[in-house]
Design a protein around this motif. Structure first.
Motif, PDB file in Angstrom:
ATOM      1  N   THR A 199       7.608  18.230 -15.430  1.00 55.16           N
ATOM      2  CA  THR A 199       6.967  19.181 -15.748  1.00 55.16           C
ATOM      3  C   THR A 199       7.847  19.536 -17.197  1.00 55.16           C
ATOM      4  N   PRO A 200       7.095  19.696 -18.417  1.00 52.09           N
ATOM      5  CA  PRO A 200       7.417  20.370 -20.212  1.00 52.09           C
ATOM      6  C   PRO A 200       8.597  21.386 -19.802  1.00 52.09           C
ATOM      7  N   SER A 229      13.068  10.521 -28.607  1.00 53.56           N
ATOM      8  CA  SER A 229      13.222  10.828 -27.521  1.00 53.56           C
ATOM      9  C   SER A 229      12.260   9.947 -26.712  1.00 53.56           C
ATOM     10  N   MET A 281       5.254  27.551 -18.751  1.00 54.93           N
ATOM     11  CA  MET A 281       6.438  26.483 -18.506  1.00 54.93           C
ATOM     12  C   MET A 281       7.700  27.077 -18.287  1.00 54.93           C
ATOM     13  N   GLU A 317      11.094  24.190 -21.925  1.00 56.74           N
ATOM     14  CA  GLU A 317      10.906  24.838 -23.232  1.00 56.74           C
ATOM     15  C   GLU A 317      12.222  24.959 -23.545  1.00 56.74           C
ATOM     16  N   THR A 351      10.380  21.489 -27.443  1.00 54.72           N
ATOM     17  CA  THR A 351       9.965  21.417 -26.226  1.00 54.72           C
ATOM     18  C   THR A 351      10.062  20.181 -25.883  1.00 54.72           C
ATOM     19  N   LEU A 352      10.717  19.499 -24.418  1.00 53.23           N
ATOM     20  CA  LEU A 352      10.779  18.778 -23.460  1.00 53.23           C
ATOM     21  C   LEU A 352      10.337  17.837 -23.292  1.00 53.23           C
ATOM     22  N   PRO A 353       9.686  16.476 -23.250  1.00 53.39           N
ATOM     23  CA  PRO A 353       8.864  16.014 -21.965  1.00 53.39           C
ATOM     24  C   PRO A 353       9.061  16.090 -21.068  1.00 53.39           C
ATOM     25  N   PRO A 354       8.029  15.609 -19.834  1.00 50.23           N
ATOM     26  CA  PRO A 354       8.453  15.448 -18.201  1.00 50.23           C
ATOM     27  C   PRO A 354       9.431  14.192 -18.378  1.00 50.23           C
ATOM     28  N   ASN A 373      15.531  16.265 -18.674  1.00 47.24           N
ATOM     29  CA  ASN A 373      14.621  16.921 -18.464  1.00 47.24           C
ATOM     30  C   ASN A 373      13.958  16.482 -17.221  1.00 47.24           C
ATOM     31  N   SER A 401      12.968  13.003 -18.996  1.00 48.68           N
ATOM     32  CA  SER A 401      12.748  12.154 -20.106  1.00 48.68           C
ATOM     33  C   SER A 401      14.318  12.724 -20.819  1.00 48.68           C
TER      34      SER A 401
END
Length: 498
Positions: free
Chosen positions: A429-430, A450, A1, A432, A486-489, A425, A491
């Motif tokens: 992809t996610p 989010s 990640m 961190e 952890t940020l989502p894709p 983000n 977002s």
């Protein structure tokens, strides 16, 4: 990640937050006013005909200063048509949007609407087809207490107290060939300087905005600002910036990095303004009013028949329906405005209702939130105190338009034991993220939300008004002065700390 490290220095202050950064824009265009904020037959309409369900959403959105009545519309606007008994107001053709204007909502009614929403009026004067005299007359009508012809006319029209409008725009997009009465920079600079000087002779406390370029892609960009400010520098307080963004083709990666263009725009205008100030040996600094910014699928509208040979009342025009990706970009643009808040002292999301707007309505029916509503409303609510510029250590990704762009962007606000971190983000992809907030004196996460979706093109529509909304940012922690999340894709996220 992928990972990102963000550090926040309490001394890295950009500026104290001026609530005008969360402004918006209402223009007599399409269904923004009629069938938008104003629909006398609606079940929620008040005695002035204003939809109170829309008022509630505007208050939730948190918009502050509202620019009015245009936009391109202002270059043909005769303000006198919009005051006095409604049954005597003339219907006029609006050349800007090829529609009919009833003038049923005018200066006095709109001022009353602003009181319902808790917003400040930012008035634009017509320098396209009119000039100094009309601007001074409108100023007298709006701001003089009593005892003059026009102030007494306002009182007779049912508004005893002056509107006391502080912020005034000297025309709109006067560099654009689409603008009724557009001019060269030299011609506009001269009329703007004379108008500004006359208006400040009437009230030296006014804050005046001179027209900058309609976009950074205009062939005269930069040179327009220089010429106009050489004429107006000592008479005005702001120069305007306008910028709209959209995804073109299937290039989502470039679209998600649109804020890099806004940053370039701001830096160029600041450098030009300061060059003129230094050349004139002036002690003042011109601020920026980013009084039109948004997502706008202009290419598609140009190919449509929305503006045709018919003269219609309140046609459906520019009613973009926004996706998750659009909302993420908008949230990132707002982060950019905040990161430049030392010079961008005012901004207006264009527009407010139905027309490229965060709020949509159906005649006789519902009002609902577009995806873009959420990042704006949360940022307006949580951003308090001072803006801090964080240091961001993160990898990049490749874009066709902007080259390598950072995967994460962020800004932080801090206010006496409370803080907020806003994050985007841009990646697929996610990621961190660790945010060092040890200097901010905060002990807990009070809110973490989010905006994202597995389908980045998901939208809220009349049929599915709540398809997209805010989601709790699961797993966000604060320990030893460090927020880990952890940020989502693709977002936009906000974390409130206390």
């Amino acid at each position: 990640m992928n990972k990102a490290l963000i550090s926040v220095d309490r001394e890295a202050v950009v500026a104290p937050i001026n609530r005008r950064i969360f402004g918006s824009f209402v223009e007599h265009l399409g269904r923004c006013v009629y069938d938008g904020i104003y629909e006398p037959g609606h079940a929620t309409a008040n005695e002035d005909g204003f939809r109170m369900d829309v008022v509630d959403l505007v208050r939730e959105l948190g918009s502050t200063t509202i620019r009015y009545p245009g936009g391109n519309f202002v270059s043909g606007f005769r303000w006198e048509d919009s005051v006095g008994p409604r049954d005597r107001r003339p219907v006029r053709r609006d050349l800007a949007w090829h529609s009919l204007e009833t003038n049923q909502v005018g200066v006095d009614e709109f001022s009353r609407w602003l009181k319902l929403t808790g917003s400040e009026l930012m008035m634009a004067v017509n320098l396209g087809t009119r000039g100094i005299e009309a601007a001074l007359d409108l100023l007298e009508y709006c701001n003089h207490p009593s005892g003059t012809a026009l102030s007494d006319q306002r009182i007779a029209n049912g508004t005893p107290e002056p509107h006391d409008i502080r912020m005034w725009c000297l025309g709109n997009e006067m560099d654009g060939p689409w603008q009724t009465g557009y001019m060269t920079a030299d011609d506009y600079g001269k009329i703007a300087a004379r108008t500004a000087q006359a208006m400040k002779a009437a009230d030296k406390g006014l804050e005046l905005v001179v027209c900058g370029s309609s976009s950074s892609s205009m062939p005269t960009f930069g040179d327009w600002e220089r010429t106009v400010l050489e004429h107006t520098y000592e008479h005005v307080d702001f120069i305007s910036c306008h910028a709209y963004y959209q995804e073109r083709g299937d290039d989502l990666d470039s679209y998600l990095a649109s804020s890099l263009d806004m940053q370039y725009f701001i830096e160029t205008v600041v450098a030009t303004a300061d060059h003129v100030g230094n050349k004139l040996k002036s002690k003042k600094k011109i601020q920026l009013s980013f009084d039109e910014w948004n997502i706008w699928y202009l290419d598609e509208h140009r190919e449509s028949d929305e503006v045709n040979g018919e003269w219609r009342y309140a046609p459906r025009q520019l009613e973009d329906v926004y996706s998750v990706a659009d909302a993420v970009v908008l949230g990132n643009l707002l982060i950019t405005l905040l990161k430049n808040h030392d010079r961008v002292a005012s901004a207006s999301l264009a527009q407010l209702v139905n027309v490229i707007a965060p709020i949509m309505t159906e005649p006789g029916g519902d009002a609902w939130r577009q995806t873009t509503f959420f990042p704006f409303s949360v940022t307006s609510r949580l951003a308090r105190g001072e803006v801090l510029r964080p240091r961001i250590d993160v990898g990049t990704y490749s874009t066709e338009v902007y080259g390598d762009a950072p995967l994460v962007d962020s800004v932080v606000t801090s206010d006496e034991g409370a803080a907020a971190v806003f994050l985007v983000n841009r990646g697929r992809t996610p990621i961190e993220v660790q945010v060092d907030v040890a200097q901010l004196g905060v002990n807990e996460i009070t809110e973490a939300v989010s905006l994202f979706d597995d389908d980045v093109y998901a939208k809220n529509t009349l049929a599915e008004q709540d398809r997209v909304g805010l989601t709790g940012l699961v797993g966000a922690t604060l320990a030893d002065g460090v927020v880990t999340v952890t940020l989502p894709p693709v977002s936009w996220s906000a974390i409130a700390l206390g």
